[in-house]
Scaffold this motif. Structure first.
Motif, PDB file in Angstrom:
ATOM      1  N   PRO A 119       0.852  -0.700  -0.197  1.00 21.56           N
ATOM      2  CA  PRO A 119       0.248   0.430   0.024  1.00 21.56           C
ATOM      3  C   PRO A 119       1.427   1.556  -0.014  1.00 21.56           C
ATOM      4  N   LYS A 120       2.406   1.366   0.646  1.00 19.30           N
ATOM      5  CA  LYS A 120       2.789   2.128   0.155  1.00 19.30           C
ATOM      6  C   LYS A 120       3.512   2.640  -0.561  1.00 19.30           C
ATOM      7  N   GLY A 121       3.795   1.432  -1.832  1.00 19.53           N
ATOM      8  CA  GLY A 121       4.421   1.528  -3.152  1.00 19.53           C
ATOM      9  C   GLY A 121       5.602   1.144  -2.843  1.00 19.53           C
ATOM     10  N   VAL A 122       6.308   0.491  -2.018  1.00 18.33           N
ATOM     11  CA  VAL A 122       7.624  -0.124  -1.708  1.00 18.33           C
ATOM     12  C   VAL A 122       7.528  -1.167  -2.904  1.00 18.33           C
ATOM     13  N   LYS A 123       8.744  -1.067  -3.632  1.00 22.16           N
ATOM     14  CA  LYS A 123       9.309  -2.585  -4.730  1.00 22.16           C
ATOM     15  C   LYS A 123       9.795  -3.358  -3.525  1.00 22.16           C
ATOM     16  N   VAL A 124       8.901  -4.186  -2.818  1.00 24.56           N
ATOM     17  CA  VAL A 124       9.535  -5.265  -2.246  1.00 24.56           C
ATOM     18  C   VAL A 124      10.988  -6.073  -2.478  1.00 24.56           C
ATOM     19  N   GLU A 125      10.114  -6.783  -3.795  1.00 26.28           N
ATOM     20  CA  GLU A 125      11.147  -7.583  -4.173  1.00 26.28           C
ATOM     21  C   GLU A 125      12.542  -6.935  -4.609  1.00 26.28           C
ATOM     22  N   GLU A 126      12.356  -5.301  -5.298  1.00 31.48           N
ATOM     23  CA  GLU A 126      13.544  -5.009  -5.604  1.00 31.48           C
ATOM     24  C   GLU A 126      14.577  -4.693  -4.386  1.00 31.48           C
ATOM     25  N   VAL A 127      13.879  -4.423  -3.636  1.00 31.45           N
ATOM     26  CA  VAL A 127      14.124  -3.843  -2.385  1.00 31.45           C
ATOM     27  C   VAL A 127      15.236  -5.019  -1.744  1.00 31.45           C
ATOM     28  N   VAL A 128      14.591  -6.489  -1.209  1.00 26.57           N
ATOM     29  CA  VAL A 128      15.127  -7.348  -0.518  1.00 26.57           C
ATOM     30  C   VAL A 128      16.269  -7.205  -1.280  1.00 26.57           C
ATOM     31  N   HIS A 129      16.204  -7.721  -2.712  1.00 26.45           N
ATOM     32  CA  HIS A 129      17.351  -7.913  -3.330  1.00 26.45           C
ATOM     33  C   HIS A 129      18.299  -7.027  -3.918  1.00 26.45           C
ATOM     34  N   ALA A 130      17.979  -5.753  -3.144  1.00 29.99           N
ATOM     35  CA  ALA A 130      19.398  -4.442  -2.690  1.00 29.99           C
ATOM     36  C   ALA A 130      19.869  -4.911  -2.084  1.00 29.99           C
ATOM     37  N   ILE A 131      18.547  -5.239  -0.702  1.00 31.16           N
ATOM     38  CA  ILE A 131      20.190  -5.490   0.807  1.00 31.16           C
ATOM     39  C   ILE A 131      20.737  -6.688   1.412  1.00 31.16           C
ATOM     40  N   ASP A 132      20.326  -7.848   0.060  1.00 29.10           N
ATOM     41  CA  ASP A 132      21.213  -8.980  -0.467  1.00 29.10           C
ATOM     42  C   ASP A 132      22.393  -8.796  -1.053  1.00 29.10           C
ATOM     43  N   GLU A 133      22.085  -7.454  -1.884  1.00 30.09           N
ATOM     44  CA  GLU A 133      23.375  -7.103  -2.468  1.00 30.09           C
ATOM     45  C   GLU A 133      23.895  -6.259  -1.731  1.00 30.09           C
ATOM     46  N   VAL A 134      23.744  -5.293  -0.416  1.00 28.66           N
ATOM     47  CA  VAL A 134      24.871  -4.948  -0.094  1.00 28.66           C
ATOM     48  C   VAL A 134      25.549  -5.583   1.653  1.00 28.66           C
ATOM     49  N   MET A 135      24.232  -6.181   1.269  1.00 34.29           N
ATOM     50  CA  MET A 135      24.885  -7.398   2.436  1.00 34.29           C
ATOM     51  C   MET A 135      26.660  -8.216   1.691  1.00 34.29           C
ATOM     52  N   ARG A 136      26.443  -8.567   0.551  1.00 36.24           N
ATOM     53  CA  ARG A 136      27.528  -9.051  -0.473  1.00 36.24           C
ATOM     54  C   ARG A 136      28.361  -8.272  -0.446  1.00 36.24           C
ATOM     55  N   LYS A 137      27.852  -7.039  -0.632  1.00 36.97           N
ATOM     56  CA  LYS A 137      29.286  -5.633  -0.646  1.00 36.97           C
ATOM     57  C   LYS A 137      29.826  -5.614   0.832  1.00 36.97           C
ATOM     58  N   ARG A 138      29.075  -5.629   1.445  1.00 35.48           N
ATOM     59  CA  ARG A 138      30.012  -5.071   3.215  1.00 35.48           C
ATOM     60  C   ARG A 138      30.691  -6.685   3.528  1.00 35.48           C
ATOM     61  N   GLY A 139      30.719  -7.671   2.920  1.00 36.61           N
ATOM     62  CA  GLY A 139      30.877  -8.612   3.254  1.00 36.61           C
ATOM     63  C   GLY A 139      30.761  -9.754   4.522  1.00 36.61           C
ATOM     64  N   LEU A 140      29.248  -9.374   4.307  1.00 41.54           N
ATOM     65  CA  LEU A 140      28.436  -9.799   5.352  1.00 41.54           C
ATOM     66  C   LEU A 140      27.648 -11.513   4.925  1.00 41.54           C
ATOM     67  N   ALA A 141      27.413 -11.162   3.024  1.00 40.37           N
ATOM     68  CA  ALA A 141      27.045 -12.722   3.297  1.00 40.37           C
ATOM     69  C   ALA A 141      27.477 -13.393   1.919  1.00 40.37           C
ATOM     70  N   GLU A 142      28.206 -14.294   1.906  1.00 38.74           N
ATOM     71  CA  GLU A 142      28.319 -14.923   0.942  1.00 38.74           C
ATOM     72  C   GLU A 142      28.015 -14.637  -0.543  1.00 38.74           C
ATOM     73  N   ASP A 143      28.983 -15.611  -1.485  1.00 40.24           N
ATOM     74  CA  ASP A 143      27.708 -16.098  -2.900  1.00 40.24           C
ATOM     75  C   ASP A 143      26.673 -16.502  -2.544  1.00 40.24           C
ATOM     76  N   THR A 144      25.764 -16.756  -2.729  1.00 40.62           N
ATOM     77  CA  THR A 144      24.498 -18.004  -2.506  1.00 40.62           C
ATOM     78  C   THR A 144      24.271 -18.288  -4.000  1.00 40.62           C
ATOM     79  N   PRO A 145      23.518 -19.942  -4.260  1.00 41.30           N
ATOM     80  CA  PRO A 145      23.602 -20.534  -5.252  1.00 41.30           C
ATOM     81  C   PRO A 145      22.202 -18.921  -6.399  1.00 41.30           C
TER      82      PRO A 145
END
Lengths: 232, 304
Positions: A120-146
């Motif tokens: 209802p707030k126009g959040v592009k949730v799916e893209e945001v979730v992928h962006a969070i994943d990307e930032v985590m990998r950029k910061r070395g908080l997450a490994e490469d995933t399948p």
């Protein structure tokens, strides 16, 4: 207690000797909030997510949970740890330690976009979730995933001629990841059926997009600016 | 026949020349029967689907924009795409360019660098299903039917990205678009072709196609859910409208049989194949034998 604070409760906590404001509170507690410091929260995390084009709408979220209640993975498949609302909450508050616990869950989003449809707030949730994943990998908080390896294999594949080569993509990914049920027999049966019908575009009969060379040059420069490196 | 004067460009997408050839063949026949022109975009490229956007936002908009720019150069007002993923990617690029001035500027620069015509988001993106239903109409389809699919119970599976999300595709906001939560265009078309469509709850669930190989558990789980619900509703077969969904479900059938038993397995076909059969074409012409799942048995029993 609001449910979004659940990360602060870590099961039953035993306190041998604890005194708060002169009152003895030692004993077993099941809703004892862990001590936390302001420095545990990375305020710049949400700014980094927001700086990505896909994560622009992360701050619009007001935590209603519509995305999660309809999420194919959370509700239909039953993967309860996958909770996009919670991921956004953790990103907003910068609770990186808690987010790290979900590094093997976030990538499983299959981009069905039901969350984006319903928000209802126009959040592009799916893209945001992928962006969070990307930032985590950029910061070395997450490994490469399948998931991220799959995306990369896909991109490398289409960058060769401009169109997708399904068989080549499947072979390459299966060879490096070895999913359990993609046995040689299964692959051979599928390949036989596909080759018999000629529904294939691999190897010498692969069609090339005219003018792709010029296009590839521009695409490579975009990827380089995004810190991806060149495609093979 | 209500014929649109506007020129429509056809963007096949990579799958239609590869694994989805049966879809391409049957779509061509149905378009010919209904007098819908099919002008292919020559030298199209991959739209990036849902994968590229996880790596680079700009590239995920640039790839489909090239196709849209080429369509505009052809003089087309509409781009028809047969694949849900392509519809999503093209519509997303369209929306981004027409509404985000920053992205438009950057994209303009990229297009100029690649010697492509400039594009600013005027072309409309439509799914093959929407085009068949809207530009020809249900009545015209009904008048073409010579061998109605009498007694065939079909579960229409729409998949995720056909109407979703409405911010990109405009579903539910513009006329001529399907309902984003309860789509019904395919039901209408197949009912016009004489089939009985069953009501079942997972019409727009994800099929797990995005991670067919990367996440086997999820992909098998969703495919099994679709087949199971279709079987529970009493369907003889499942009709799809997306090559990725079709191939994903078909590839998982051996594993689903192993895990859940053969009782829930239903053959999967493209909706254009069923329409072509109703228009009097043979199974061979509709390339039923090219599907990875075997629909020949059911269709033979029905007398096709």
């Amino acid at each position: 207690m609001p449910i979004h604070e659940k990360s602060l409760i870590d099961g039953v906590i035993e306190k041998d000797s604890a005194v708060v404001d002169g009152v003895d509170v030692s004993g077993r507690w099941n809703t004892f909030i862990k001590e936390r410091l302001l420095t545990d929260y990375h305020e710049d995390f949400v700014q980094e997510v927001k700086s990505l084009q896909g994560g622009k709408t992360v701050t619009n979220c007001w935590q209603c949970g519509t995305c999660t209640s309809g999420c194919c993975l959370h509700t239909d498949y039953g993967l309860r740890e996958f909770n996009p609302r919670y991921f956004i909450y953790l990103a907003q508050t910068g609770n990186v330690d808690e987010l790290k616990k979900y590094e093997n869950v976030i990538w499983r989003c299959i981009s069905c976009n039901k969350c984006v449809e319903r928000c209802p707030k126009g959040v592009k949730v799916e893209e945001v979730v992928h962006a969070i994943d990307e930032v985590m990998r950029k910061r070395g908080l997450a490994e490469d995933t399948p998931g991220s390896r799959w995306d990369r294999t896909y991109l490398d594949n289409i960058m060769v001629t401009g169109v997708l080569d399904e068989l080549g993509l499947t072979l390459k990914y299966v060879r490096s990841e070895k999913p359990a049920d993609f046995t040689r027999g299964f692959m051979a049966r599928m390949a036989f059926k596909i080759l018999k019908n000629g529904n294939v575009r691999t190897g010498p009969i692969r069609r090339r997009t005219k003018g792709w060379k010029k296009m590839k040059k521009v695409a490579d420069s975009i990827l380089e600016a995004d810190g991806y490196g060149s495609t093979k | 026949m209500a014929q649109q004067n506007e020129k429509m460009a056809y963007y096949p997408g990579c799958s239609m020349d590869g694994l989805g050839k049966a879809y391409q063949k049957s779509t061509e026949v149905v378009f010919r029967d209904l007098d819908i022109p099919m002008d292919r975009i020559k030298d199209y490229n991959c739209c990036g689907a849902t994968e590229v956007k996880n790596i680079s936002y700009d590239l995920s908009v640039f790839l489909p924009t090239r196709n849209l720019a080429l369509a505009q150069e052809m003089g087309a007002k509409t781009v028809i795409a047969p694949c849900n993923g392509c519809v999503y990617a093209l519509a997303r690029a369209n929306k981004t360019i027409s509404e985000d001035s920053g992205s438009r500027e950057r994209l303009g620069k990229y297009l100029a660098e690649a010697d492509l015509p400039q594009y600013s988001g005027e072309v409309e993106v439509k799914h093959v299903l929407e085009v068949i239903r809207n530009s020809v109409g249900i009545e015209a389809v009904r008048s073409k039917v010579s061998k109605p699919l009498k007694g065939l119970k079909v579960a229409c599976y729409y998949g995720c990205l056909y109407t979703r999300p409405k911010v990109y595709t405009g579903a539910g906001l513009q006329s001529g678009k399907d309902n984003p939560e309860h789509p019904f265009f395919m039901d209408e078309l197949l009912q016009a072709a004489g089939a009985t469509t069953v009501d079942y709850p997972v019409k727009t669930i994800c099929c797990g196609g995005g991670h067919t190989i990367a996440d086997r558990e999820v992909s098998i789980g969703f495919s099994a859910a679709i087949l199971n619900e279709a079987a529970r509703a009493g369907a003889d077969m499942v009709a799809t409208m997306c090559p990725l969904g079709q191939v994903n479900i078909e590839m998982n059938i051996p594993k689903i049989t192993e895990q859940y038993g053969a009782g829930i397995i239903r053959p999967v076909v493209y909706f254009t194949q069923l329409m072509g059969l109703a228009f009097g074409h043979s199974r061979r012409e509709m390339a039923i034998q090219e599907n990875l799942s075997d629909a020949n048995g059911v269709l033979k029993r029905m007398g096709y």
